[in-house]
Design an enzyme around this catalytic site. Sequence first.
Site, mmCIF file in Angstrom:
data_model
loop_
_atom_site.group_PDB
_atom_site.id
_atom_site.type_symbol
_atom_site.label_atom_id
_atom_site.label_comp_id
_atom_site.label_asym_id
_atom_site.label_seq_id
_atom_site.Cartn_x
_atom_site.Cartn_y
_atom_site.Cartn_z
ATOM 1 N N CYS A 94 1.003 -1.213 0.141
ATOM 2 C CA CYS A 94 -0.038 0.102 0.173
ATOM 3 C C CYS A 94 0.937 1.354 0.069
ATOM 4 O O CYS A 94 1.533 1.393 0.885
ATOM 5 C CB CYS A 94 -0.995 0.047 1.146
ATOM 6 N N CYS A 97 0.144 3.983 2.731
ATOM 7 C CA CYS A 97 0.380 3.302 4.008
ATOM 8 C C CYS A 97 2.029 3.839 4.187
ATOM 9 O O CYS A 97 2.502 4.303 5.453
ATOM 10 C CB CYS A 97 0.173 1.915 4.061
#
Length: 338
Positions: A94, A97
């Site tokens: 991600c 993230c």
Amino acid sequence: MTNVPPTPSGLRGAVDLSSLVDRAQRPPQPTGGPAAGQGGGPAGAPAAGAPGSETGADLTVPSLVLDVTDQTFQDVLQLSTIVPVIVDIWAEWCGPCKQLSPILEQLTAEYDGRVLLAKVDADTNPQLVQAFQAQSIPTVAALIGGRPLGLFVGALPEAQVRDVYEQVLAAAEQNGVSGRVTVDGAASADVTEQGEPEPEPLPPHHQAAYDAIEQGDYATAIQEYKTAIAQDPHDQMAVAGLAQVSLLDRLNGRTADDIRAAAAAGPSDVQAQLAVADLDISGGHVEDAFGRLLDLVPTVFGEEREALRVRLVEYFELIGAEDPRVVAARRRLASALY
């Protein structure tokens, strides 16, 4: 069920964590504290709101940033009776993230034991993903006195995240959770004081895409990533970013219930299966998404098969070429096509 994905600043509210609580065998035993007393809290920790809960002086933890799993989450619930716990649900693949996590870790260090950060890998902890209704990542929540509170979805700038921390601490104090923990060991304390290094600035088109995502303008983000790729076809971060924002754009304004109902009603409907695979990917259920589409590939031809192939290749970029699940799925796709 909330729309998928939720707005980055939207609160999710309380979620049911009772199944995880019930699975716990016993409360944690933090280093340096006496045996657990009444109330089921961690060693040396009174229940939230009880006399003495303001200090938490006897409670030590190995770090202010804890890696948490489905099996160890009960420990975090107990710790949240002493200090509020920020929960970061993330994944290695991600991109947002990787921008958000250093901010969360740095702020947690700055608050010097007044708050803990629990990091949950979405790929390996499906029960926590489900419990927090994490339909998109990163998802950030809080635990106060064992009770969950949704905070936001997606990566936010540091100033906004700092505001969230202040709101969480204020809410915790109102609920009698205003203690402090200490880090066990001088080395850990040194790291805590120094905090994490600032994240490196993003390239211009990446930053523009990131800003657009924060505003919910997925079309602009898609165009920015495409421009970055046109300038450098080997820009793998842009390729992964394009795959992720395209996923968000496809899910925007739809509900999980509607998507799953359509897929259940049309098991051979390629578009319905593509949509539910998107939902699986956004929630971290990578193997479910791969399996769903790979099962369908041999049963269709022409444009429908190509749509499945293209979507799977997009998922491969999103998850990462070296991920063993991608390696296996790519091999299976090649076998089905050729």
